[in-house]
Scaffold this motif. Structure first.
Motif, PDB file in Angstrom:
ATOM      1  N   HIS A 110       0.835  -1.210   0.000  1.00  0.00           N
ATOM      2  CA  HIS A 110       0.000   0.000   0.000  1.00  0.00           C
ATOM      3  C   HIS A 110       0.866   1.255   0.000  1.00  0.00           C
ATOM      4  N   ASN A 111       1.817   1.324   0.912  1.00  0.00           N
ATOM      5  CA  ASN A 111       2.637   2.523   1.058  1.00  0.00           C
ATOM      6  C   ASN A 111       3.574   2.735  -0.125  1.00  0.00           C
ATOM      7  N   ALA A 112       4.008   1.657  -0.772  1.00  0.00           N
ATOM      8  CA  ALA A 112       4.857   1.791  -1.961  1.00  0.00           C
ATOM      9  C   ALA A 112       4.072   2.377  -3.126  1.00  0.00           C
ATOM     10  N   ILE A 113       2.796   2.028  -3.236  1.00  0.00           N
ATOM     11  CA  ILE A 113       1.986   2.460  -4.366  1.00  0.00           C
ATOM     12  C   ILE A 113       1.236   3.756  -4.070  1.00  0.00           C
ATOM     13  N   ILE A 114       0.963   4.016  -2.805  1.00  0.00           N
ATOM     14  CA  ILE A 114       0.250   5.229  -2.416  1.00  0.00           C
ATOM     15  C   ILE A 114       1.077   5.975  -1.355  1.00  0.00           C
ATOM     16  N   PRO A 115       2.228   6.484  -1.742  1.00  0.00           N
ATOM     17  CA  PRO A 115       3.089   7.148  -0.751  1.00  0.00           C
ATOM     18  C   PRO A 115       2.510   8.450  -0.210  1.00  0.00           C
ATOM     19  N   THR A 116       1.552   9.018  -0.911  1.00  0.00           N
ATOM     20  CA  THR A 116       0.962  10.286  -0.467  1.00  0.00           C
ATOM     21  C   THR A 116       0.110  10.118   0.780  1.00  0.00           C
ATOM     22  N   THR A 117      -0.391   8.912   1.016  1.00  0.00           N
ATOM     23  CA  THR A 117      -1.196   8.630   2.208  1.00  0.00           C
ATOM     24  C   THR A 117      -0.725   7.323   2.847  1.00  0.00           C
ATOM     25  N   ALA A 118       0.558   7.310   3.210  1.00  0.00           N
ATOM     26  CA  ALA A 118       1.142   6.126   3.839  1.00  0.00           C
ATOM     27  C   ALA A 118       0.409   5.815   5.143  1.00  0.00           C
TER      28      ALA A 118
ATOM     29  N   GLY B 272      -1.946   1.872 -12.855  1.00  0.00           N
ATOM     30  CA  GLY B 272      -3.203   1.546 -12.183  1.00  0.00           C
ATOM     31  C   GLY B 272      -4.411   2.062 -12.945  1.00  0.00           C
ATOM     32  N   LEU B 273      -4.299   3.267 -13.484  1.00  0.00           N
ATOM     33  CA  LEU B 273      -5.402   3.814 -14.287  1.00  0.00           C
ATOM     34  C   LEU B 273      -5.599   3.016 -15.566  1.00  0.00           C
ATOM     35  N   ARG B 274      -4.507   2.661 -16.212  1.00  0.00           N
ATOM     36  CA  ARG B 274      -4.587   1.849 -17.433  1.00  0.00           C
ATOM     37  C   ARG B 274      -5.269   0.513 -17.126  1.00  0.00           C
ATOM     38  N   PHE B 275      -4.873  -0.099 -16.009  1.00  0.00           N
ATOM     39  CA  PHE B 275      -5.461  -1.373 -15.591  1.00  0.00           C
ATOM     40  C   PHE B 275      -6.972  -1.217 -15.364  1.00  0.00           C
ATOM     41  N   ALA B 276      -7.355  -0.181 -14.615  1.00  0.00           N
ATOM     42  CA  ALA B 276      -8.774   0.023 -14.313  1.00  0.00           C
ATOM     43  C   ALA B 276      -9.589   0.219 -15.589  1.00  0.00           C
ATOM     44  N   HIS B 277      -9.094   1.052 -16.502  1.00  0.00           N
ATOM     45  CA  HIS B 277      -9.816   1.268 -17.761  1.00  0.00           C
ATOM     46  C   HIS B 277      -9.900  -0.024 -18.582  1.00  0.00           C
ATOM     47  N   ALA B 278      -8.824  -0.790 -18.604  1.00  0.00           N
ATOM     48  CA  ALA B 278      -8.811  -2.046 -19.366  1.00  0.00           C
ATOM     49  C   ALA B 278      -9.785  -3.072 -18.788  1.00  0.00           C
TER      50      ALA B 278
ATOM     51  N   GLY C  63      -4.125  18.054   2.694  1.00  0.00           N
ATOM     52  CA  GLY C  63      -2.676  17.964   2.784  1.00  0.00           C
ATOM     53  C   GLY C  63      -2.010  17.152   1.693  1.00  0.00           C
ATOM     54  N   VAL C  64      -2.776  16.659   0.725  1.00  0.00           N
ATOM     55  CA  VAL C  64      -2.242  15.826  -0.350  1.00  0.00           C
ATOM     56  C   VAL C  64      -2.376  16.594  -1.663  1.00  0.00           C
ATOM     57  N   SER C  65      -1.326  16.576  -2.484  1.00  0.00           N
ATOM     58  CA  SER C  65      -1.348  17.357  -3.725  1.00  0.00           C
ATOM     59  C   SER C  65      -1.689  16.530  -4.963  1.00  0.00           C
ATOM     60  N   VAL C  66      -1.713  15.202  -4.840  1.00  0.00           N
ATOM     61  CA  VAL C  66      -2.047  14.336  -5.970  1.00  0.00           C
ATOM     62  C   VAL C  66      -3.466  13.811  -5.769  1.00  0.00           C
ATOM     63  N   PRO C  67      -4.354  14.036  -6.745  1.00  0.00           N
ATOM     64  CA  PRO C  67      -5.743  13.601  -6.552  1.00  0.00           C
ATOM     65  C   PRO C  67      -5.917  12.084  -6.635  1.00  0.00           C
ATOM     66  N   PHE C  68      -6.969  11.637  -6.001  1.00  0.00           N
ATOM     67  CA  PHE C  68      -7.449  10.256  -6.151  1.00  0.00           C
ATOM     68  C   PHE C  68      -8.554  10.289  -7.191  1.00  0.00           C
ATOM     69  N   ILE C  69      -8.696   9.179  -7.921  1.00  0.00           N
ATOM     70  CA  ILE C  69      -9.725   9.052  -8.938  1.00  0.00           C
ATOM     71  C   ILE C  69     -10.626   7.882  -8.554  1.00  0.00           C
ATOM     72  N   ASP C  70     -11.901   8.166  -8.394  1.00  0.00           N
ATOM     73  CA  ASP C  70     -12.894   7.099  -8.176  1.00  0.00           C
ATOM     74  C   ASP C  70     -13.377   6.651  -9.544  1.00  0.00           C
ATOM     75  N   LEU C  71     -13.446   5.340  -9.724  1.00  0.00           N
ATOM     76  CA  LEU C  71     -13.935   4.761 -10.974  1.00  0.00           C
ATOM     77  C   LEU C  71     -14.986   3.721 -10.657  1.00  0.00           C
TER      78      LEU C  71
ATOM     79  N   VAL D  42     -10.527   2.841  -6.652  1.00  0.00           N
ATOM     80  CA  VAL D  42      -9.919   4.157  -6.493  1.00  0.00           C
ATOM     81  C   VAL D  42      -8.434   4.022  -6.820  1.00  0.00           C
ATOM     82  N   VAL D  43      -7.929   5.014  -7.581  1.00  0.00           N
ATOM     83  CA  VAL D  43      -6.546   4.982  -8.045  1.00  0.00           C
ATOM     84  C   VAL D  43      -5.936   6.363  -7.829  1.00  0.00           C
ATOM     85  N   LEU D  44      -4.710   6.390  -7.353  1.00  0.00           N
ATOM     86  CA  LEU D  44      -3.976   7.646  -7.245  1.00  0.00           C
ATOM     87  C   LEU D  44      -3.677   8.139  -8.653  1.00  0.00           C
ATOM     88  N   ALA D  45      -3.959   9.401  -8.930  1.00  0.00           N
ATOM     89  CA  ALA D  45      -3.844   9.931 -10.297  1.00  0.00           C
ATOM     90  C   ALA D  45      -2.453   9.744 -10.891  1.00  0.00           C
TER      91      ALA D  45
END
Length: 146
Positions: A22-30, A116-122, A135-143, A108-111
């Motif tokens: 989790h923390n390796a892939i979503i470091p913005t919200t470890a 991860g986005l490619r995987f979700a769309h596929a 406090g986080v500068s990179v948005p999350f995307i709900d799909l 949900v995928v970190l932008a």
């Protein structure tokens, strides 16, 4: 078929493995270990191993009482992507969500996670929302699974 083993999180070693991915892939919200312990009480967490090698993790957030929407998240460490492991994690999570009564499935995928986005769309997901956590500068995307 691979020798991928996907197992529900059970015990501190697996909690640590899930947290690592989790923390390796979503470091913005470890997450801390205590935060993961709290999550395992309300969500279905699993880890994936190829032999003894940690490959990824998954989260299934069950539907709530007022909605039949479940969230299924599959995470694969970069060194193990494009080998079908994400698909296996996702398929298992989707089956679990359906068993728990989900009519709709979201993820949900970190932008910044282009893979991860490619995987979700596929896998049939379409974007429904973008948001920033405090406090986080990179948005999350709900799909949502179309």
């Amino acid at each position: 078929m691979t020798d991928l083993r996907i197992a529900p999180v059970d015990g501190d070693a697996m909690l640590q493995d899930w947290r690592y991915v989790h923390n390796a892939i979503i470091p913005t919200t470890a997450l801390s270990l205590d935060e993961v312990r709290e999550r395992v009480r309300r969500n279905r967490l699993a880890v994936a191993y190829l032999g003894d090698v940690l490959v990824g993790c998954s989260t299934v957030r069950p539907p709530t009482n007022d909605a039949s929407v479940a969230t299924v998240i599959a995470r694969v460490l970069p060194a193990h992507r494009r080998q079908g492991f994400g698909g296996e994690l996702f398929a298992q999570g989707l089956a679990q969500a359906r068993k728990l009564g989900a009519d709709l499935v979201e993820t949900v995928v970190l932008a910044s996670n282009v893979d991860g986005l490619r995987f979700a769309h596929a896998h049939g997901f379409v974007e429904v929302d973008r948001y920033l956590l405090p406090g986080v500068s990179v948005p999350f995307i709900d799909l949502r699974l179309a």
